[in-house]
Write an enzyme that holds these catalytic residues in place. Structure first.
Site, mmCIF file in Angstrom:
data_model
loop_
_atom_site.group_PDB
_atom_site.id
_atom_site.type_symbol
_atom_site.label_atom_id
_atom_site.label_comp_id
_atom_site.label_asym_id
_atom_site.label_seq_id
_atom_site.Cartn_x
_atom_site.Cartn_y
_atom_site.Cartn_z
ATOM 1 C CG ASP A 32 11.350 -0.342 -1.811
ATOM 2 O OD1 ASP A 32 11.030 -1.144 -2.709
ATOM 3 O OD2 ASP A 32 12.045 0.674 -2.005
ATOM 4 C CG ASP A 36 9.751 1.001 -6.142
ATOM 5 O OD1 ASP A 36 9.721 0.808 -4.903
ATOM 6 O OD2 ASP A 36 8.865 0.562 -6.911
ATOM 7 C CG ASP A 40 7.871 -4.486 -2.816
ATOM 8 O OD1 ASP A 40 8.176 -5.371 -1.991
ATOM 9 O OD2 ASP A 40 8.709 -3.741 -3.354
ATOM 10 C CG ASP A 211 -12.602 1.476 3.485
ATOM 11 O OD1 ASP A 211 -11.993 1.817 4.517
ATOM 12 O OD2 ASP A 211 -12.957 2.283 2.608
ATOM 13 C CD GLU A 276 -13.341 2.215 8.422
ATOM 14 O OE1 GLU A 276 -12.850 3.272 8.851
ATOM 15 O OE2 GLU A 276 -13.451 1.971 7.202
#
Length: 304
Positions: A32, A36, A40, A211, A276
Site C-alpha cells: 500500500d 489507505d 495498489d 480466470d 485456469e
C-alpha cells in the site's frame, strides 16, 4: 509490439516463458503506497526489485480493474481501466516499465466468464428483453413447472440462476448473482474481448492469466447436468457443486476455439496465455494447450 511468429520472439526460438518462475501478486494486500489500507500499483512498482531478487521472471497481478468488490475484483465493471483504489492506467504503465527494466514480464488477470452486474453491458441487458445487450448474457424462461430453467448450481451455493422479476426470465451466474455469465456464443462478445486483449497488450501487458478458462461456453439447450451423488443434508457449496457431472455448463468442446482466436489476436505482441483450467482429466486439460491455443494451464487436480 513484438514482431514474431511465436510468443518466443524470433521464429524458432523457445517462448520467453519456458522455464520462467512466476510470482502471484495479490494486489489488495501486497503493498500500500498511500496508507489507505489497500494495496495498489504504485506499491507493486516499489517492490518489483524484491520479486526479481527472488528469481521470478513473471509477475502475475490479480484483478485491478474497476469492480464493486463482491468477489475480490473478479467481478469486473470496466475491462479497460484501473480501479481507483489501485491506481491509474499511468501507474500500470510505470509498473510495466519498471518490470521490464528488471527483466520481469507482467501478466494481467483477465476474467472473461462473467462481468459484474454493475457492468454497463449487464445494466443494459437487464433493462428488458429488447435491449441491445440482452443476448450478451444467458437469459432463459422458467422451467415448465416454474423455478430455474435447469438444475445448474453456483460454485458459491444455491442455483446458478436468479430471477429478474421485471421480465420474468432468469439469468445465469456460475458464481455470485452479482457475477452474471457472458454468452460466449454471441459474436459480439468475442469481438469485444478481441479489443480488450489488444488494449492491454498495447498498454504493455506481456500476457494474461485467464480466470476459469474452462467455463466460457454453455450448452445451447441449457440441459440439466447429470447427478452423480446425493449430497449430505449439511453439505456446503463445494460438495453440492461436485455432486453433479458438469457436462453442460463447463468445459464445452468448442471452448478451445475461443482461445485459438485469442492466440491470433495476441501473437503479434508475443503475449503469453495461461488458463485456469479445472477439468476432470489431464486429457481434457491438454486440449487447451493444443496447437494455436493456450500456452499453458493451471491444472488444479492430481494427475493420477
Amino acid at each position: 509490439m513484438v514482431d514474431s511468429s511465436s510468443p518466443g520472439g524470433a521464429s524458432g526460438t523457445a517462448p520467453w516463458w519456458v522455464g520462467a518462475i512466476g510470482y502471484e501478486i495479490y494486489i489488495r494486500s501486497f503493498a500500500d503506497s498511500t496508507g489507505d489500507g489497500i494495496g495498489d500499483l504504485s506499491g507493486i512498482e516499489a517492490h518489483l526489485d524484491h520479486i526479481a531478487w527472488l528469481g521470478a521472471r513473471i509477475a502475475w497481478i490479480t484483478p485491478f480493474m474497476p469492480s464493486p468488490g463482491f468477489d475480490h475484483g473478479y467481478d469486473v465493471s470496466n475491462y479497460r481501466d484501473i480501479d481507483p483504489a489501485h491506481g491509474t492506467l499511468a501507474d500500470f504503465g510505470r509498473v510495466v516499465e519498471r518490470a521490464h527494466e528488471l527483466g520481469l514480464k507482467v501478466l494481467v488477470d483477465l476474467v472473461p466468464n462473467h462481468t459484474s452486474s454493475a457492468h454497463p453491458w449487464f445494466v443494459d441487458s437487464s433493462s428488458g428483453p429488447d435491449s441491445a445487450h440482452r443476448d450478451w448474457y444467458h437469459w432463459a424462461d422458467p422451467a415448465p413447472g416454474g423455478g430455474p430453467p435447469n438444475n445448474w448450481v453456483s460454485h458459491f451455493g444455491g442455483p446458478a440462476w436468479t430471477l429478474d422479476e421485471a421480465s420474468g426470465q432468469y439469468y445465469c451466474h456460475l458464481f455470485l448473482p452479482e457475477q452474471p455469465d457472458l454468452n460466449w456464443s454471441n459474436p459480439a462478445v468475442l469481438d469485444a474481448f478481441d479489443d480488450i486483449l489488444r488494449f492491454w497488450c498495447e498498454a504493455g501487458a506481456d500476457g494474461f492469466r485467464i480466470d476459469v478458462a474452462h467455463s466460457l461456453l454453455k450448452h445451447p439447450d441449457l440441459l440439466d447436468n447429470p447427478v452423480v451423488r446425493t449430497p449430505e443434508p449439511d453439505a456446503g457449496p463445494t460438495a453440492i457443486f461436485e455432486s453433479f457431472r458438469h457436462a453442460h455448463d463447463l468445459d464445452q468442446d468448442d471452448n478451445v476455439e475461443i482461445f485459438r482466436r485469442w492466440r491470433r489476436v495476441t501473437e503479434p505482441y508475443g503475449a503469453m496465455l495461461v488458463g485456469e483450467v479445472n477439468v476432470p482429466t489431464p486429457q481434457r486439460s491438454a486440449r487447451y494447450t493444443s496447437p494455436g491455443a493456450l500456452d499453458t494451464v493451471f491444472y488444479l487436480r492430481p494427475a493420477w
